[in-house]
Design a protein around this motif. Structure first.
Motif: not given
Length: 206
Positions: A74-90, A105-112, A127-131
């Motif tokens: 996984s990429c770091r952004t998706c891993n953080r964005l997913r959290g504890d949710r199941s893959v199907d939920e995402c 992509q929005s979260n990565a843009d915010s991070w950069e 500023t905090k990330l979307w996640s």
């Protein structure tokens, strides 16, 4: 019980095995299993660097934390964005997948953007990330109930079970002893009845 050092070494080897497996599937390339972007393995930091994700979250199945088949790239952004949710939920449907990729992509843009701002003005307010600001949508934790979902005594260990057990989708409570366990006994290599493997197959080894 394994020490932190032993667990760290085992995790490193498992991570390397996951990457080798993915490279073998995709002609030397590695993709995020959530957004399907190709991952640049040379990146050591940033929102798109490689991380190893648990298909079934550790919070739901601690016993599957060190099982190779439960790990994915996984990429770091998706891993953080997913959290504890199941893959199907995402990303369980095309619509969910499209929405998840946009948020990723929005979260990565915010991070950069934050990193660029820190480089220009290190002492500026962060500023905090979307996640980090998203409202939690975690479902209510379900529990099994003794004498409803399972008997008073474990059919395997013979020990009396507690009044309730945490809900674990991979466990058939009528057969599995209480507690989180891996599908196979690490000493004998024998399949443990009552534990679904592979996840979602409906095969509890009975």
């Amino acid at each position: 019980m394994a020490t932190d050092r032993e667990r760290g070494y085992r995790w490193k080897k498992l991570s390397e095995a996951v990457v080798r497996r993915e490279k073998g599937k995709y002609d030397g390339k590695v993709f995020c299993h959530l957004c399907r972007r190709e991952i640049d393995l040379s990146l050591k930091s940033g929102p798109w660097r490689l991380e190893i994700d648990h298909i079934i979250p550790r919070s739901q199945s601690p016993a599957l934390e060190m099982i190779l088949e439960n790990l994915a790239t996984s990429c770091r952004t998706c891993n953080r964005l997913r959290g504890d949710r199941s893959v199907d939920e995402c990303v369980g449907t095309p619509q969910l997948h499209e929405q998840f990729v946009i948020l990723s992509q929005s979260n990565a843009d915010s991070w950069e953007a934050r990193k660029r701002a820190e480089a220009i003005a290190p002492k500026a307010p962060k500023t905090k990330l979307w996640s980090e600001t998203a409202v939690s949508t975690s479902p209510v934790v379900k529990r099994y109930v003794r004498d409803v979902d399972y008997g008073r005594f474990s059919p395997i260990t013979g020990t009396e079970r507690p009044e309730t057990l945490p809900f674990r989708p991979h466990i058939n409570p009528a057969w599995a002893p209480w507690g989180d366990e891996t599908p196979y006994d690490e000493w004998t290599g024998q399949r443990r009845p009552g534990i679904e493997w592979p996840p979602g197959s409906g095969d509890y080894g009975l």
